[in-house]
Design a protein around this motif. Structure first.
Motif, PDB file in Angstrom:
ATOM      1  N   ARG A   4      -9.149   3.103 -19.333  1.00  0.00           N
ATOM      2  CA  ARG A   4      -9.948   3.376 -20.535  1.00  0.00           C
ATOM      3  C   ARG A   4      -9.336   2.700 -21.748  1.00  0.00           C
ATOM      4  NH1 ARG A   4     -14.559   5.060 -18.258  1.00  0.00           N
ATOM      5  NH2 ARG A   4     -14.151   6.760 -16.844  1.00  0.00           N
ATOM      6  N   ALA A   5      -8.021   2.556 -21.694  1.00  0.00           N
ATOM      7  CA  ALA A   5      -7.284   1.893 -22.767  1.00  0.00           C
ATOM      8  C   ALA A   5      -5.988   1.360 -22.173  1.00  0.00           C
ATOM      9  CB  ALA A   5      -7.000   2.868 -23.899  1.00  0.00           C
ATOM     10  N   GLN A   6      -5.491   0.327 -22.799  1.00  0.00           N
ATOM     11  CA  GLN A   6      -4.254  -0.278 -22.336  1.00  0.00           C
ATOM     12  C   GLN A   6      -3.559  -0.890 -23.536  1.00  0.00           C
ATOM     13  OE1 GLN A   6      -4.900  -3.564 -19.688  1.00  0.00           O
ATOM     14  NE2 GLN A   6      -2.778  -3.654 -19.036  1.00  0.00           N
ATOM     15  N   ILE A   7      -2.241  -0.774 -23.571  1.00  0.00           N
ATOM     16  CA  ILE A   7      -1.488  -1.403 -24.648  1.00  0.00           C
ATOM     17  C   ILE A   7      -0.599  -2.487 -24.051  1.00  0.00           C
ATOM     18  CG2 ILE A   7       0.403   0.267 -24.597  1.00  0.00           C
ATOM     19  CD1 ILE A   7       0.405  -0.037 -27.744  1.00  0.00           C
ATOM     20  N   LEU A   8      -0.600  -3.632 -24.691  1.00  0.00           N
ATOM     21  CA  LEU A   8       0.248  -4.751 -24.295  1.00  0.00           C
ATOM     22  C   LEU A   8       1.285  -4.920 -25.397  1.00  0.00           C
ATOM     23  CD1 LEU A   8      -2.672  -7.112 -23.263  1.00  0.00           C
ATOM     24  CD2 LEU A   8      -1.290  -5.671 -21.759  1.00  0.00           C
ATOM     25  N   ILE A   9       2.557  -4.747 -25.050  1.00  0.00           N
ATOM     26  CA  ILE A   9       3.622  -4.741 -26.045  1.00  0.00           C
ATOM     27  C   ILE A   9       4.486  -5.982 -25.888  1.00  0.00           C
ATOM     28  CG2 ILE A   9       5.614  -3.472 -26.926  1.00  0.00           C
ATOM     29  CD1 ILE A   9       4.323  -0.942 -25.636  1.00  0.00           C
ATOM     30  N   ASP A  10       4.655  -6.699 -26.991  1.00  0.00           N
ATOM     31  CA  ASP A  10       5.563  -7.832 -27.049  1.00  0.00           C
ATOM     32  C   ASP A  10       6.758  -7.372 -27.880  1.00  0.00           C
ATOM     33  OD1 ASP A  10       6.978 -10.153 -27.496  1.00  0.00           O
ATOM     34  OD2 ASP A  10       5.338 -11.221 -28.477  1.00  0.00           O
ATOM     35  N   ARG A  11       7.786  -6.882 -27.197  1.00  0.00           N
ATOM     36  CA  ARG A  11       8.942  -6.320 -27.915  1.00  0.00           C
ATOM     37  C   ARG A  11       9.728  -7.398 -28.652  1.00  0.00           C
ATOM     38  NH1 ARG A  11       8.940  -1.077 -27.086  1.00  0.00           N
ATOM     39  NH2 ARG A  11       8.047  -0.297 -25.165  1.00  0.00           N
ATOM     40  N   LYS A  14       7.683  -8.165 -31.614  1.00  0.00           N
ATOM     41  CA  LYS A  14       7.461  -6.904 -32.326  1.00  0.00           C
ATOM     42  C   LYS A  14       5.995  -6.711 -32.701  1.00  0.00           C
ATOM     43  CE  LYS A  14      12.128  -6.642 -34.052  1.00  0.00           C
ATOM     44  NZ  LYS A  14      13.017  -6.525 -35.171  1.00  0.00           N
ATOM     45  N   LYS A  15       5.132  -6.887 -31.699  1.00  0.00           N
ATOM     46  CA  LYS A  15       3.713  -6.621 -31.920  1.00  0.00           C
ATOM     47  C   LYS A  15       3.106  -6.027 -30.660  1.00  0.00           C
ATOM     48  CE  LYS A  15       2.943 -11.555 -31.523  1.00  0.00           C
ATOM     49  NZ  LYS A  15       2.263 -12.721 -31.987  1.00  0.00           N
ATOM     50  N   ALA A  16       1.964  -5.408 -30.841  1.00  0.00           N
ATOM     51  CA  ALA A  16       1.266  -4.782 -29.715  1.00  0.00           C
ATOM     52  C   ALA A  16      -0.233  -4.996 -29.880  1.00  0.00           C
ATOM     53  CB  ALA A  16       1.584  -3.297 -29.650  1.00  0.00           C
ATOM     54  N   GLN A  17      -0.921  -5.012 -28.751  1.00  0.00           N
ATOM     55  CA  GLN A  17      -2.369  -5.154 -28.741  1.00  0.00           C
ATOM     56  C   GLN A  17      -2.931  -4.067 -27.842  1.00  0.00           C
ATOM     57  OE1 GLN A  17      -3.707  -8.778 -26.927  1.00  0.00           O
ATOM     58  NE2 GLN A  17      -5.825  -8.419 -27.458  1.00  0.00           N
ATOM     59  N   GLU A  42      -1.699   5.614 -26.024  1.00  0.00           N
ATOM     60  CA  GLU A  42      -1.286   4.208 -25.910  1.00  0.00           C
ATOM     61  C   GLU A  42      -0.190   3.883 -26.921  1.00  0.00           C
ATOM     62  OE1 GLU A  42      -2.039   2.425 -23.364  1.00  0.00           O
ATOM     63  OE2 GLU A  42      -3.442   3.940 -22.655  1.00  0.00           O
ATOM     64  N   ILE A  43      -0.300   4.402 -28.127  1.00  0.00           N
ATOM     65  CA  ILE A  43       0.752   4.198 -29.130  1.00  0.00           C
ATOM     66  C   ILE A  43       2.060   4.817 -28.644  1.00  0.00           C
ATOM     67  CG2 ILE A  43       1.494   4.807 -31.469  1.00  0.00           C
ATOM     68  CD1 ILE A  43      -1.518   4.577 -32.259  1.00  0.00           C
ATOM     69  N   GLY A  44       1.968   5.945 -27.955  1.00  0.00           N
ATOM     70  CA  GLY A  44       3.162   6.582 -27.412  1.00  0.00           C
ATOM     71  C   GLY A  44       3.952   5.667 -26.493  1.00  0.00           C
ATOM     72  N   HIS A  45       3.266   4.752 -25.827  1.00  0.00           N
ATOM     73  CA  HIS A  45       3.964   3.811 -24.948  1.00  0.00           C
ATOM     74  C   HIS A  45       4.878   2.864 -25.717  1.00  0.00           C
ATOM     75  CE1 HIS A  45       2.406   4.977 -21.118  1.00  0.00           C
ATOM     76  NE2 HIS A  45       1.153   4.919 -21.555  1.00  0.00           N
ATOM     77  N   ILE A  46       4.606   2.647 -26.989  1.00  0.00           N
ATOM     78  CA  ILE A  46       5.512   1.823 -27.805  1.00  0.00           C
ATOM     79  C   ILE A  46       6.882   2.487 -27.860  1.00  0.00           C
ATOM     80  CG2 ILE A  46       5.981   0.991 -30.153  1.00  0.00           C
ATOM     81  CD1 ILE A  46       2.921   0.685 -30.475  1.00  0.00           C
ATOM     82  N   TYR A  47       6.875   3.805 -27.978  1.00  0.00           N
ATOM     83  CA  TYR A  47       8.129   4.550 -28.102  1.00  0.00           C
ATOM     84  C   TYR A  47       8.755   4.903 -26.749  1.00  0.00           C
ATOM     85  CZ  TYR A  47       6.338   5.144 -32.804  1.00  0.00           C
ATOM     86  OH  TYR A  47       5.843   4.914 -34.059  1.00  0.00           O
ATOM     87  N   PHE A  48       7.901   5.217 -25.773  1.00  0.00           N
ATOM     88  CA  PHE A  48       8.401   5.771 -24.507  1.00  0.00           C
ATOM     89  C   PHE A  48       8.181   4.862 -23.304  1.00  0.00           C
ATOM     90  CE2 PHE A  48       7.148   9.341 -27.274  1.00  0.00           C
ATOM     91  CZ  PHE A  48       8.419   9.836 -27.517  1.00  0.00           C
ATOM     92  N   LYS A  49       7.801   3.627 -23.547  1.00  0.00           N
ATOM     93  CA  LYS A  49       7.577   2.630 -22.490  1.00  0.00           C
ATOM     94  C   LYS A  49       6.625   3.158 -21.424  1.00  0.00           C
ATOM     95  CE  LYS A  49      11.744   0.357 -23.773  1.00  0.00           C
ATOM     96  NZ  LYS A  49      13.097   0.046 -23.537  1.00  0.00           N
TER      97      LYS A  49
END
Length: 111
Positions: A4-11, A14-17, A42-49
Motif C-alpha cells: 500500500r506504501a513503500q519508502i525508499l531511503i538513501d541514507r 539523506k533523502k527518502a521517497q 513508512e516514516i518510522g522506517h527512516i528511524y527503525f529501518k
C-alpha cells in the motif's frame, strides 16, 4: 496483496521517497486516519529501518498525537496489511491495552 506504501531511503544522500498506492490514497472510502497511519508507518522506517513492529509503534503514537483514533490505527493494520502480518495486529492490541485511557476510545465520527 500488493504494498500500500513503500519508502525508499538513501541514507548516503539523506533523502527518502515514499510510494503510495493510488487505489488507497485517492479513495474517498478509506478514512484519512488510516492513510495517516500508513504514512507514519513508512516514516518510522527512516528511524527503525526494517523493524516493522517499531515502525507500527511509531505510527501509532504519531497518529494519536495528530488526532487519529486508536480504532483507525487498528483498521490500518488489520485491513491494509497482508494476512501474514497478523502478529502485528496482536502487537497493536497490546499497545491499546497498555494505555487504559485508549481502551474505549473509538471515534466513529471520523470513519
Amino acid at each position: 496483496m500488493a504494498r500500500r506504501a513503500q519508502i525508499l531511503i538513501d541514507r548516503n544522500g539523506k533523502k527518502a521517497q515514499v510510494k503510495l498506492d493510488k487505489d488507497v490514497f485517492l479513495s474517498k472510502e478509506v478514512p484519512q486516519g488510516v492513510k495517516a497511519f500508513i504514512i507514519y508507518h513508512e516514516i518510522g522506517h527512516i528511524y527503525f529501518k526494517e523493524k516493522e513492529e517499531l515502525a507500527d509503534k511509531y505510527a501509532f503514537y504519531m497518529a494519536l498525537r495528530n488526532g487519529v483514533s486508536p480504532f483507525l490505527c487498528y483498521v490500518a493494520i488489520r485491513a491494509f496489511m497482508p494476512s501474514h502480518y497478523d502478529y502485528r495486529v496482536i502487537e497493536m492490541g497490546k499497545n491499546l491495552l497498555l494505555n487504559n485511557h485508549l481502551k474505549n476510545y473509538i471515534d466513529y465520527e471520523k470513519l
